[in-house]
Design an enzyme around this catalytic site. Structure first.
Site, mmCIF file in Angstrom:
data_model
loop_
_atom_site.group_PDB
_atom_site.id
_atom_site.type_symbol
_atom_site.label_atom_id
_atom_site.label_comp_id
_atom_site.label_asym_id
_atom_site.label_seq_id
_atom_site.Cartn_x
_atom_site.Cartn_y
_atom_site.Cartn_z
ATOM 1 N N HIS A 1 -8.243 1.011 -4.368
ATOM 2 C CA HIS A 1 -9.194 0.755 -3.535
ATOM 3 C C HIS A 1 -9.950 1.905 -3.298
ATOM 4 O O HIS A 1 -9.462 2.822 -2.337
ATOM 5 C CB HIS A 1 -8.489 0.227 -2.252
ATOM 6 C CG HIS A 1 -9.500 -0.272 -1.108
ATOM 7 N ND1 HIS A 1 -8.911 -0.395 0.013
ATOM 8 C CD2 HIS A 1 -10.805 -0.269 -1.109
ATOM 9 C CE1 HIS A 1 -10.216 -0.611 0.882
ATOM 10 N NE2 HIS A 1 -11.211 -0.781 0.056
ATOM 11 N N ASP B 1 -4.940 3.455 -1.885
ATOM 12 C CA ASP B 1 -5.974 3.720 -1.165
ATOM 13 C C ASP B 1 -6.293 5.012 -1.432
ATOM 14 O O ASP B 1 -5.836 6.020 -1.144
ATOM 15 C CB ASP B 1 -5.935 3.428 0.276
ATOM 16 C CG ASP B 1 -5.381 2.061 0.516
ATOM 17 O OD1 ASP B 1 -6.183 1.258 0.381
ATOM 18 O OD2 ASP B 1 -4.490 1.776 0.890
ATOM 19 N N ASP C 1 -6.769 -6.984 3.188
ATOM 20 C CA ASP C 1 -6.065 -5.766 3.678
ATOM 21 C C ASP C 1 -6.129 -5.299 4.816
ATOM 22 O O ASP C 1 -7.478 -5.207 5.470
ATOM 23 C CB ASP C 1 -6.617 -4.645 2.370
ATOM 24 C CG ASP C 1 -6.134 -3.052 2.699
ATOM 25 O OD1 ASP C 1 -5.235 -3.122 3.509
ATOM 26 O OD2 ASP C 1 -6.492 -2.381 1.896
ATOM 27 N N MET D 1 -9.145 7.713 -0.250
ATOM 28 C CA MET D 1 -10.332 8.103 0.842
ATOM 29 C C MET D 1 -10.968 9.592 0.593
ATOM 30 O O MET D 1 -10.167 10.272 0.307
ATOM 31 C CB MET D 1 -9.631 7.981 2.082
ATOM 32 C CG MET D 1 -8.795 6.606 2.493
ATOM 33 S SD MET D 1 -8.193 6.470 3.932
ATOM 34 C CE MET D 1 -7.001 5.152 4.100
ATOM 35 N N MET E 1 -12.308 4.198 -1.137
ATOM 36 C CA MET E 1 -13.004 4.181 0.349
ATOM 37 C C MET E 1 -13.892 5.519 0.151
ATOM 38 O O MET E 1 -13.398 6.237 0.775
ATOM 39 C CB MET E 1 -12.204 3.960 1.422
ATOM 40 C CG MET E 1 -11.693 2.728 1.583
ATOM 41 S SD MET E 1 -10.253 2.614 2.781
ATOM 42 C CE MET E 1 -8.849 2.793 1.914
ATOM 43 N N MET F 1 -11.673 -6.686 4.284
ATOM 44 C CA MET F 1 -10.952 -5.881 5.028
ATOM 45 C C MET F 1 -10.751 -6.414 6.313
ATOM 46 O O MET F 1 -11.480 -7.006 7.079
ATOM 47 C CB MET F 1 -11.632 -4.493 5.253
ATOM 48 C CG MET F 1 -11.714 -3.867 4.063
ATOM 49 S SD MET F 1 -9.895 -3.022 3.605
ATOM 50 C CE MET F 1 -9.488 -2.158 4.926
ATOM 51 N N SER G 1 0.840 -1.343 -0.023
ATOM 52 C CA SER G 1 0.132 0.060 -0.115
ATOM 53 C C SER G 1 0.951 1.128 0.045
ATOM 54 O O SER G 1 1.640 1.515 0.974
ATOM 55 C CB SER G 1 -0.803 0.027 1.172
ATOM 56 O OG SER G 1 -1.506 1.271 1.375
ATOM 57 N N GLY H 1 -4.407 3.486 8.791
ATOM 58 C CA GLY H 1 -3.440 2.697 8.511
ATOM 59 C C GLY H 1 -2.931 2.269 10.031
ATOM 60 O O GLY H 1 -3.014 3.075 11.143
ATOM 61 N N GLY I 1 -3.441 -4.774 8.452
ATOM 62 C CA GLY I 1 -2.544 -5.485 9.523
ATOM 63 C C GLY I 1 -1.690 -6.814 8.967
ATOM 64 O O GLY I 1 -1.636 -7.683 9.850
ATOM 65 N N SER J 1 2.389 -0.898 6.293
ATOM 66 C CA SER J 1 3.592 -0.719 7.547
ATOM 67 C C SER J 1 4.495 -1.947 7.276
ATOM 68 O O SER J 1 5.686 -1.697 7.322
ATOM 69 C CB SER J 1 2.927 -0.598 8.719
ATOM 70 O OG SER J 1 1.858 0.611 8.892
ATOM 71 N N HIS K 1 -0.750 -0.999 -4.537
ATOM 72 C CA HIS K 1 -2.124 -0.928 -4.022
ATOM 73 C C HIS K 1 -2.444 0.832 -3.451
ATOM 74 O O HIS K 1 -1.432 1.286 -3.019
ATOM 75 C CB HIS K 1 -2.090 -1.661 -2.808
ATOM 76 C CG HIS K 1 -3.801 -1.476 -2.069
ATOM 77 N ND1 HIS K 1 -4.523 -2.251 -2.631
ATOM 78 C CD2 HIS K 1 -4.386 -0.903 -0.931
ATOM 79 C CE1 HIS K 1 -5.757 -2.025 -1.955
ATOM 80 N NE2 HIS K 1 -5.505 -1.185 -0.927
#
Length: 216
Positions: free
Chosen positions: A65, A34, A175, A36, A67, A137, A8, A144, A177, A198, A32
């Site tokens: 993705h 994201d 997606d 938002m 959101m 998810m 990500s 994050g 953790g 991360s 990836h």
């Protein structure tokens, strides 16, 4: 089959973004992205100017993705930038989910349907055979660095069983953790694509971490 890893970009170093994208080109499977809007989820991420900047140097598939409240407004834009995979949330699309899948297909894009951890997996079943992939998810969308929700492994297994029963070749993307401590369990449950933010970009060796996830 080897897991596909989609790091990500939200966790990348935005002061040296080109360097990170070129690292992904040589090591990862997808990029990836994201998006938002601050409405569907509390946070805002980067806008389309970042995707526009990444597109010319991306050598592996881009995976957006959404959101956002109205993902359909942006399908054409990302398709024109060469994005190959686009997922949007069932919670945002509602009864338009099937229509949005068709719109993405008409643009030559692989369509994915995403759900947050509190949405029953069974709500995805009606789109098996229609969607190209599903995004489970394993944290709540919008932030994050959250801790992986271990019940997500069972949700992946439930969805995988339904996909196999239907004779579909739809992929399952996970997606939130995701790292070396849960990648193998996700693969065994039926995951095909791991989104890792991360765990990749905060690693001492992102290249080695990507490789470890691919071979989990």
């Amino acid at each position: 089959m080897q897991l596909r890893v989609a790091p990500s970009v939200l966790s990348a170093d935005f002061l040296h973004l080109e360097k990170d994208i070129r690292m992904l080109n040589g090591n990862a499977d997808w990029i990836h992205l994201d998006v938002m809007d601050g409405t569907f989820v509390p946070n805002m991420s980067f806008g389309f100017s970042v995707i526009d900047a990444i597109a010319p140097i991306a050598e592996i598939p881009m995976d957006v993705h959404f959101m956002v409240v109205h993902p359909e407004r942006w399908f054409k834009h990302v398709a024109e930038k060469g994005v190959k995979y686009v997922s949007f949330h069932l919670e945002a699309a509602g009864r338009n989910t099937g229509k949005y899948i068709d719109e993405l297909h008409a643009l030559g894009v692989k369509a994915g349907v995403a759900i947050d951890p509190d949405i029953p997996v069974k709500r995805l079943f009606k789109y098996i055979g229609k969607a190209d992939f599903f995004l489970i998810m394993s944290v709540f969308a919008g932030f994050g660095g959250q801790k992986f929700i271990y019940e997500s492994i069972d949700r992946v297994a439930e969805l995988k069983a339904a996909i196999v029963k239907a004779g579909s070749d739809a992929l399952i993307e996970v997606d939130g953790g995701v790292g070396e401590n849960n990648a193998a369990a996700l693969r065994e449950a039926g995951a095909d694509v791991l989104v890792a933010g991360s765990s990749v970009f905060k690693s001492e060796s992102p290249e080695k971490t990507i490789k470890a996830l691919q071979n989990a």
